[in-house]
Structures are given as structure tokens and as C-alpha cells.
Design an enzyme around this catalytic site. Structure first.
Site, PDB file in Angstrom:
ATOM      1  N   ASN A   1      76.130  70.949 109.407  1.00 38.54           N
ATOM      2  CA  ASN A   1      76.674  71.834 110.446  1.00 38.54           C
ATOM      3  C   ASN A   1      75.506  72.385 111.274  1.00 38.54           C
ATOM      4  O   ASN A   1      74.721  73.186 110.771  1.00 38.54           O
ATOM      5  CB  ASN A   1      77.459  72.954 109.753  1.00 38.54           C
TER       6      ASN A   1
ATOM      7  N   HIS B   1      84.024  70.567 116.265  1.00 36.11           N
ATOM      8  CA  HIS B   1      82.828  71.140 115.640  1.00 36.11           C
ATOM      9  C   HIS B   1      82.614  70.468 114.287  1.00 36.11           C
ATOM     10  O   HIS B   1      83.540  70.385 113.470  1.00 36.11           O
ATOM     11  CB  HIS B   1      83.039  72.642 115.476  1.00 36.11           C
TER      12      HIS B   1
ATOM     13  N   CYS C   1      78.930  79.050 116.378  1.00 34.47           N
ATOM     14  CA  CYS C   1      79.211  77.618 116.555  1.00 34.47           C
ATOM     15  C   CYS C   1      79.936  77.325 117.863  1.00 34.47           C
ATOM     16  O   CYS C   1      80.000  76.169 118.297  1.00 34.47           O
ATOM     17  CB  CYS C   1      80.039  77.107 115.386  1.00 34.47           C
TER      18      CYS C   1
HETATM   19  O1  UT7 Z   1      81.041  76.729 111.251  1.00 33.27           O
HETATM   20  C1  UT7 Z   1      81.825  77.171 110.183  1.00 33.27           C
HETATM   21  C2  UT7 Z   1      80.894  77.342 109.016  1.00 33.27           C
HETATM   22  N1  UT7 Z   1      81.475  77.466 107.724  1.00 33.27           N
HETATM   23  C3  UT7 Z   1      82.059  76.468 107.037  1.00 33.27           C
HETATM   24  O2  UT7 Z   1      82.275  75.376 107.470  1.00 33.27           O
HETATM   25  C4  UT7 Z   1      82.413  76.781 105.609  1.00 33.27           C
HETATM   26  C5  UT7 Z   1      83.855  76.589 105.253  1.00 33.27           C
HETATM   27  N2  UT7 Z   1      83.984  76.589 103.797  1.00 33.27           N
HETATM   28  C6  UT7 Z   1      83.837  75.472 103.052  1.00 33.27           C
HETATM   29  O3  UT7 Z   1      83.659  74.395 103.593  1.00 33.27           O
HETATM   30  C7  UT7 Z   1      83.930  75.598 101.559  1.00 33.27           C
HETATM   31  O4  UT7 Z   1      84.436  76.872 101.215  1.00 33.27           O
HETATM   32  C8  UT7 Z   1      82.542  75.387 100.845  1.00 33.27           C
HETATM   33  C9  UT7 Z   1      82.099  73.931 101.025  1.00 33.27           C
HETATM   34  C10 UT7 Z   1      81.500  76.323 101.412  1.00 33.27           C
HETATM   35  C11 UT7 Z   1      82.688  75.651  99.345  1.00 33.27           C
HETATM   36  O5  UT7 Z   1      83.710  74.861  98.802  1.00 33.27           O
HETATM   37  P1  UT7 Z   1      84.862  75.535  97.923  1.00 33.27           P
HETATM   38  O6  UT7 Z   1      85.734  74.449  97.463  1.00 33.27           O
HETATM   39  O7  UT7 Z   1      85.496  76.598  98.753  1.00 33.27           O
HETATM   40  O8  UT7 Z   1      84.041  76.119  96.716  1.00 33.27           O
HETATM   41  P2  UT7 Z   1      83.948  77.601  96.156  1.00 33.27           P
HETATM   42  O9  UT7 Z   1      83.060  78.429  97.020  1.00 33.27           O
HETATM   43  O10 UT7 Z   1      85.293  78.134  95.843  1.00 33.27           O
HETATM   44  O11 UT7 Z   1      83.211  77.328  94.802  1.00 33.27           O
HETATM   45  C12 UT7 Z   1      83.765  76.458  93.792  1.00 33.27           C
HETATM   46  C13 UT7 Z   1      82.736  76.298  92.696  1.00 33.27           C
HETATM   47  C14 UT7 Z   1      82.154  77.618  92.220  1.00 33.27           C
HETATM   48  O12 UT7 Z   1      81.921  77.520  90.826  1.00 33.27           O
HETATM   49  P3  UT7 Z   1      82.922  78.199  89.764  1.00 33.27           P
HETATM   50  O13 UT7 Z   1      82.942  79.650  90.135  1.00 33.27           O
HETATM   51  O14 UT7 Z   1      84.239  77.524  90.005  1.00 33.27           O
HETATM   52  O15 UT7 Z   1      82.274  77.881  88.463  1.00 33.27           O
HETATM   53  C15 UT7 Z   1      80.850  77.714  92.941  1.00 33.27           C
HETATM   54  O16 UT7 Z   1      79.912  78.511  92.275  1.00 33.27           O
HETATM   55  O17 UT7 Z   1      81.628  75.535  93.176  1.00 33.27           O
HETATM   56  C16 UT7 Z   1      80.407  76.266  92.958  1.00 33.27           C
HETATM   57  N3  UT7 Z   1      79.474  75.974  94.021  1.00 33.27           N
HETATM   58  C17 UT7 Z   1      78.591  74.977  93.974  1.00 33.27           C
HETATM   59  N4  UT7 Z   1      78.334  74.049  93.039  1.00 33.27           N
HETATM   60  C18 UT7 Z   1      77.361  73.158  93.300  1.00 33.27           C
HETATM   61  C19 UT7 Z   1      79.347  76.617  95.212  1.00 33.27           C
HETATM   62  N5  UT7 Z   1      78.362  76.051  95.934  1.00 33.27           N
HETATM   63  C20 UT7 Z   1      77.883  75.027  95.182  1.00 33.27           C
HETATM   64  C21 UT7 Z   1      76.875  74.073  95.390  1.00 33.27           C
HETATM   65  N6  UT7 Z   1      76.661  73.159  94.432  1.00 33.27           N
HETATM   66  N7  UT7 Z   1      76.154  74.029  96.536  1.00 33.27           N
END
Ligand code: UT7
Length: 325
Positions: free
Chosen positions: A282, A252, A112
Site C-alpha cells: 500500500n 486504491h 490515500c
Molecule cells: O489504505 C487503507 C489502509 N489500511 C488497510 O488496508 C488495512 C485494512 N485491514 C486489513 O487489511 C486487515 O485488518 C489486516 C491485514 C491489517 C489484518 O488482518 P486481520 O485478518 O484483520 O487480522 P487481525 O488484526 O484480526 O489479527 C489476526 C491475528 C492476530 O493474532 P491472534 O490475536 O488471533 O492470535 C494478530 O496478532 O493475526 C495476528 N497478526 C499477525 N500475524 C503474523 C497480526 N499481524 C500479523 C502479522 N504476522 N504481520
């Protein structure tokens, strides 16, 4: 000798993929995506919209604004991790598309941060009076580098390209004021993509699942917020200016939660932060130059205004740049 931006341009694929569209592919929903990322739509490349083709389209607009022909370019640098070929570089394909016969061309792999790393290099080339007209591009078609079964990643990214033409100025009041670029390869695992499998079995990387993005979202989130805050604070100190003197902050476009956190920690007013992540997701290296071009064309800054750019990505890579327009 200082470095100024003479023109900007951007190009996005025609096809819009909504969160509702994603609901038909994987187990996710619009409300979750919007609340966790702020993303509503992303663009997905189709025929005639390869990375270098989007890059060339963005570049034509940037050259048009700069009033320059492609032959006047000395150098083309493309930040990308999703060109359709490993060799030649995306930049060589862009050179061919534009007919920029006098330019040499190469890519930067900084995820990025590809555009801001490229901008830093352009600034240094220009200040050292080696090259006068440099086209820096951030371009990606990450839709082809996603595991569409992985809901942790495939909802986040989109395709597009942004470009800026850099030139020199003798006006001491204008131009790139400074930059700071960082990397930490020890953290590579948090956000990575394998190469295609090796044809030399001795060099094959164990458990190579294929060339798509793999990410530990929560960890990336934490590092992104801290790294972006630190690089902005470090740069302001280095250049000796305050946040108050910044007209527009163009970070970004990773997701709105990251941006909100960064802005809150910096104590920067939200109404001076440019955000288009809801529309495009993104777009990796393309995100900063697309945002810069949109802000420029919307007239959100003018001659003499100070603009802050900042990015963060796989590597890990991060950094910030300040430019007086
Ligand atoms: O250029 C840099 C690139 N990277 C980024 O910008 C990513 C930075 N990270 C983030 O923005 C966040 O970590 C995410 C948006 C990717 C994820 O959000 P989070 O609040 O960190 O969620 P998590 O990964 O901890 O997951 C929470 C829950 C999980 O379910 P359980 O285990 O609590 O039942 C996931 O399985 O949300 C679930 N989950 C989803 N649910 C619906 C993960 N992805 C999804 C989805 N739709 N797409």
C-alpha cells in the site's frame, strides 16, 4: 471545457523488501502476509529517494508523455503524508526539482485519497478556466512513518510516487465525467499519525507516541469495503452510466482482500480490475497514480475508454472518479 490526462508517470525506489526480509525484523511470516493482504514485496526508499525526489522523477515521465516542459505548468498539487519536511510543502520541492517556475504549488493531506482529491481539484480549476496545465502527484515514503515493531502496520505499506498531467479539451466526448469525494473526521482514530511533539507544553497532545501510522485494521477493513462500494455506486448513479461501460477499474491498492470484497459486492468482473499491490504494498496517495501509469503504459485502455478510480484512507477519506480517456 473538459479535463483530460495528457501524460502519466511513476517512480519507485530501487530497494525491494520481501516478506521474507520482514520475517527477520518482526514476528510474522510470508504465508500470513500473503493470505491476509496479497502483498509479496514493497519498495523502500534510500538515499536520493525522498518523497519529493520520487515525485519529481514520476513527474518528468508524465511531462515527457504529455510533450510538455515544466515551465508550461500552472499548478503542482502533491497528495502526501510523508514529505521529509512539514514546510515547505512537498509540492514546492517538486517545483524546484523540475524548474517549474511558472507554477504555484501546494500539498493536500488526504492520506490515500491525496491523488483523487487532487484530481478533483484539477478538474474544477480547469473547467473554470483558471489554470490550464496542472500536475497532480501522489507520493509517499511511508517507510519513514512506520513503527517497525508493529506487525499490524509495517507489513502493509511501501514507498513510491505517481503523477499525471491534466489539461483541457473542447471535445465533449472525453475527459473527467464526474467524481464524489467524502470524509468523516469522527472516525479519525481508526487510522492516524501524530505530528512531531509540540514545543508548547500546553498544546502537547497526550500520549503522543511519535509520528508513525497507528491503525485498527479490522475496523478499517470494514469501512474501506463499504465506503468504496458506496462511492462507486453513488458516482455511477450521478453520472448515469452502468458498470458494464467501464473498461478498467483502478482502485486504491490497499490489499487484495479488500479489493476482492469491493469487486464482489459491486458484481464487477475481476479481469477488468487493475492490481499491483502484490509488488508494491500500500503506497497510500501514490497507489492510484502508480497503478494508472502502469495500466496506461501497458496499453490496458485507449482513447474513448471509461476508467474508474476509487480510493479510501485515513481521515477517514474516500471517493471515486470517472474519466473518459
Ligand atoms: O489504505 C487503507 C489502509 N489500511 C488497510 O488496508 C488495512 C485494512 N485491514 C486489513 O487489511 C486487515 O485488518 C489486516 C491485514 C491489517 C489484518 O488482518 P486481520 O485478518 O484483520 O487480522 P487481525 O488484526 O484480526 O489479527 C489476526 C491475528 C492476530 O493474532 P491472534 O490475536 O488471533 O492470535 C494478530 O496478532 O493475526 C495476528 N497478526 C499477525 N500475524 C503474523 C497480526 N499481524 C500479523 C502479522 N504476522 N504481520
Amino acid at each position: 471545457m473538459g479535463t483530460v490526462i495528457l501524460g502519466t508517470g511513476s517512480s519507485l525506489p530501487k530497494r525491494i523488501m520481501t516478506n521474507k526480509d520482514l520475517e527477520t525484523i518482526i514476528d510474522t511470516d510470508d504465508a500470513w502476509i500473503q493470505s491476509r493482504t496479497g502483498i509479496r514485496n514493497r519498495r523502500i526508499g534510500g538515499a536520493g529517494e525522498q518523497t519529493h525526489q520520487l515525485a519529481a522523477a514520476a513527474s518528468r515521465k508524465a511531462l515527457g508523455m504529455a510533450g510538455l516542459s515544466a515551465e508550461e505548468l500552472d499548478l503542482i498539487v502533491v497528495g502526501t503524508i510523508s514529505s521529509h519536511m512539514l514546510m515547505p510543502s512537498c509540492a514546492c520541492f517538486v517545483q524546484k526539482e523540475l524548474g517549474a517556475t511558472n507554477a504555484f504549488a501546494y500539498d493536500i493531506n488526504a492520506a490515500c485519497c491525496g491523488f483523487i482529491y487532487g484530481m478533483d481539484m484539477a478538474d474544477k480549476y480547469i473547467r473554470s478556466e483558471h489554470h490550464k496545465k496542472i500536475l497532480v502527484i501522489g507520493a509517499e515514503t511511508l517507510s519513514g512513518r512506520l513503527n517497525w515493531k508493529d506487525r499490524n502496520t509495517c507489513i502493509l505499506f511501501g514507498d513510491g510516487a505517481g503523477a499525471a498531467v491534466f489539461g483541457h479539451t473542447r471535445d465533449k466526448e472525453r475527459g473527467v465525467l464526474g467524481s464524489n469525494m467524502h470524509s468523516d473526521g469522527r472516525l479519525w482514530k481508526l487510522l492516524h499519525m501524530h505530528a512531531p511533539p509540540s514545543y508548547n507544553p500546553d498544546l502537547e497532545v497526550a500520549d503522543n507516541p511519535g509520528a508513525y501510522i497507528i491503525m485498527e485494521g479490522r475496523e478499517v477493513f470494514k469501512y474501506a469495503v463499504k465506503a468504496m462500494e458506496d462511492s462507486v455506486r453513488g458516482l455511477l448513479k450521478q453520472v448515469n452510466i452502468s458498470l458494464d461501460s467501464i473498461k478498467l477499474f483502478i482502485p486504491h491498492q490497499a490489499n487484495t482482500r479488500i479489493l476482492k470484497n469491493v469487486v464482489e459486492r459491486l458484481g464487477f468482473p475481476e479481469d477488468r480490475v487493475f492490481v499491483n499491490v502484490p509488488d508494491y504494498g500500500n503506497t497510500s496517495a501514490a497507489s492510484v497514480p502508480i497503478a494508472l501509469d502502469e495500466a496506461n503504459r501497458q496499453g490496458l485502455f485507449s482513447r474513448g475508454d471509461t476508467i474508474l478510480l476509487c480510493s479510501f484512507g485515513g481521515g477517514l477519506t474516500w471517493g471515486a472518479s470517472l474519466i473518459k480517456w
